[in-house]
Each structure stands twice: as structure tokens, then as C-alpha cells.
Design a protein around this motif. Structure first.
Motif, PDB file in Angstrom:
ATOM      1  N   PHE A 131       4.421  33.070 -17.425  1.00 55.11           N
ATOM      2  CA  PHE A 131       4.830  33.680 -16.158  1.00 55.11           C
ATOM      3  C   PHE A 131       4.298  32.875 -14.984  1.00 55.11           C
ATOM      4  O   PHE A 131       3.228  32.272 -15.058  1.00 55.11           O
ATOM      5  N   VAL A 132       5.074  32.879 -13.912  1.00 49.39           N
ATOM      6  CA  VAL A 132       4.593  32.408 -12.612  1.00 49.39           C
ATOM      7  C   VAL A 132       4.435  33.653 -11.745  1.00 49.39           C
ATOM      8  O   VAL A 132       5.335  34.497 -11.677  1.00 49.39           O
ATOM      9  N   VAL A 133       3.279  33.773 -11.095  1.00 50.40           N
ATOM     10  CA  VAL A 133       3.031  34.885 -10.177  1.00 50.40           C
ATOM     11  C   VAL A 133       2.827  34.315  -8.781  1.00 50.40           C
ATOM     12  O   VAL A 133       2.375  33.181  -8.613  1.00 50.40           O
ATOM     13  N   SER A 134       3.178  35.094  -7.776  1.00 49.33           N
ATOM     14  CA  SER A 134       2.924  34.661  -6.404  1.00 49.33           C
ATOM     15  C   SER A 134       2.928  35.863  -5.487  1.00 49.33           C
ATOM     16  O   SER A 134       3.418  36.938  -5.840  1.00 49.33           O
ATOM     17  N   ARG A 135       2.400  35.632  -4.285  1.00 50.05           N
ATOM     18  CA  ARG A 135       2.286  36.720  -3.312  1.00 50.05           C
ATOM     19  C   ARG A 135       2.786  36.218  -1.963  1.00 50.05           C
ATOM     20  O   ARG A 135       2.075  35.545  -1.231  1.00 50.05           O
ATOM     21  N   ALA A 136       4.064  36.519  -1.693  1.00 49.87           N
ATOM     22  CA  ALA A 136       4.654  36.251  -0.376  1.00 49.87           C
ATOM     23  C   ALA A 136       4.448  34.813   0.084  1.00 49.87           C
ATOM     24  O   ALA A 136       4.093  34.565   1.225  1.00 49.87           O
TER      25      ALA A 136
END
Length: 207
Positions: A131-136
């Protein structure tokens, strides 16, 4: 910290110690390098730590899984997730070297063994991840173009590999072209604090 244990009551003593330590660490680093808005540091646990952990309400990362935090800034969502999933490997990347130093120092200070933080642009990241996760970090459509190359074809979770992205506001334009496969969840589904009702969302896109 109470707001974290409210939603994640089964934390180990080590996890509670690591999460508790974040307050002093981020206050100290924020005085040197502005990684969190100065007016928002008092809301660290609600607006940053719990916000990051919303991803854990959508998926339980398995031991041995690999997760890329794209544009981590000062370590969100990667560091809270790495605390929650100590047997999952996290790589945190950001194009700003000063922010990566904060990630490295905070991880070291709390004894995280499952985090690598590197000063790197997303376009230059070559690894494969569940998974790739990110925040805005950037619009979803632009993010997808960069991270498609990084999604592993090997599946280890009930949830298919893909992008888990914390976003706010109207996402209609950003999701054009993937609206049929994107799953958008209001964070107020999981968290009852008023801040999460202000158009805070988790976007999941299988890739």
C-alpha cells in the motif's frame, strides 16, 4: 492520549509509551522546524495522530507487509501507523530534507525498528509496496500517476493493494476517471469528534 485509547483500546504498554512520547518530541522539533502548524500543535493527537490512524480502521496491515508513506512531512501518517503495526515495514519519503530528519529523529527517540525515512521525491522511489499511504499531499489524480509503479502485484491482505489517502473537501474533480473504483469513507463514520465531520475523508483506490 486519551483520544487514541478511546478508539484503540488494546494498545500494548510499548505502544502507549511511544505514542505518549510524541507530544514532547513534536513540540521540541516544531520549535526548530515547522512541521506542524504552530497553532495546531495543541491538537497533535486529534488532528495528526488519530487522523493518521484512520487508515487502520480500513485495513489491518499484516506482519511483513511493506507500506510507503508518500510525502510524509513530519511523519504523518507513517509514524503513528508504524507504532500501531510494529511488524509491518514502513518507508517514509518526502522532498524536504529537514522534515525527513524529524522523522528519523522521532523514530529513533521512540525506538521504532520498522521505519526507514528517506529524502526522496516520489517520482524517484523505485520500491514495490502493498500500500501507499498519504495525507493531503497532492490531488489524487496526480498522485496516482506517480505511485502506480510502486504497487506490488503480490497480494497479502483481504483488501487489494492500492492507495489509502487522507483527504478533505470536494473530491469530485480529483477522482474523475477512478470514481467507479474509488471508495470514499467519511472519517465521522469511525470518530465522533466534530473536527472529523468537517469533510475529512479516507480515499481507497485499488491498483
Amino acid at each position: 492520549m486519551d483520544i487514541i485509547t478511546k478508539y484503540f483500546p488494546h494498545l500494548t504498554a510499548t505502544q502507549q509509551r511511544q505514542l505518549t512520547a510524541l507530544d514532547d518530541l513534536y513540540r521540541d522539533w516544531n520549535a526548530k522546524i515547522n512541521v506542524i502548524s504552530r497553532k495546531d500543535i495543541d491538537n497533535l493527537y486529534e488532528h495528526h495522530v488519530l487522523h493518521s490512524l484512520a487508515i487502520a480502521k480500513a485495513v489491518t496491515f499484516r506482519p511483513g507487509a511493506h507500506v510507503l508513506d508518500f510525502g510524509t512531512g513530519g511523519g504523518f501518517p507513517g509514524i503513528p501507523l508504524a507504532i500501531l503495526f510494529p511488524e509491518t515495514q514502513f518507508k517514509l519519503i518526502d522532498g524536504t530534507g529537514k522534515k525527513i530528519r524529524v522523522c528519523q529523529e522521532v523514530s529513533k527517540a521512540i525506538g521504532l525498528q520498522n521505519v526507514v525515512a528517506e529524502h526522496l521525491r516520489g517520482e524517484d522511489e523505485k520500491g514495490k509496496y502493498d500500500f501507499v499511504v498519504s495525507r493531503a499531499v497532492m490531488p489524487v489524480d496526480k498522485l496516482l500517476k506517480i505511485i502506480r509503479k510502486n504497487i506490488s502485484r503480490e497480494q497479502h491482505h483481504a483488501l487489494p493493494n492500492g492507495l489509502l489517502c487522507l483527504k478533505g473537501g470536494d473530491l469530485h474533480e480529483e477522482l474523475r476517471g477512478v470514481e467507479k473504483i474509488a471508495e470514499v469513507t467519511d472519517l465521522s463514520t469511525w470518530f465522533d469528534e466534530p473536527w472529523f465531520a468537517e469533510e475529512k475523508k479516507l480515499v481507497y483506490i485499488p491498483l
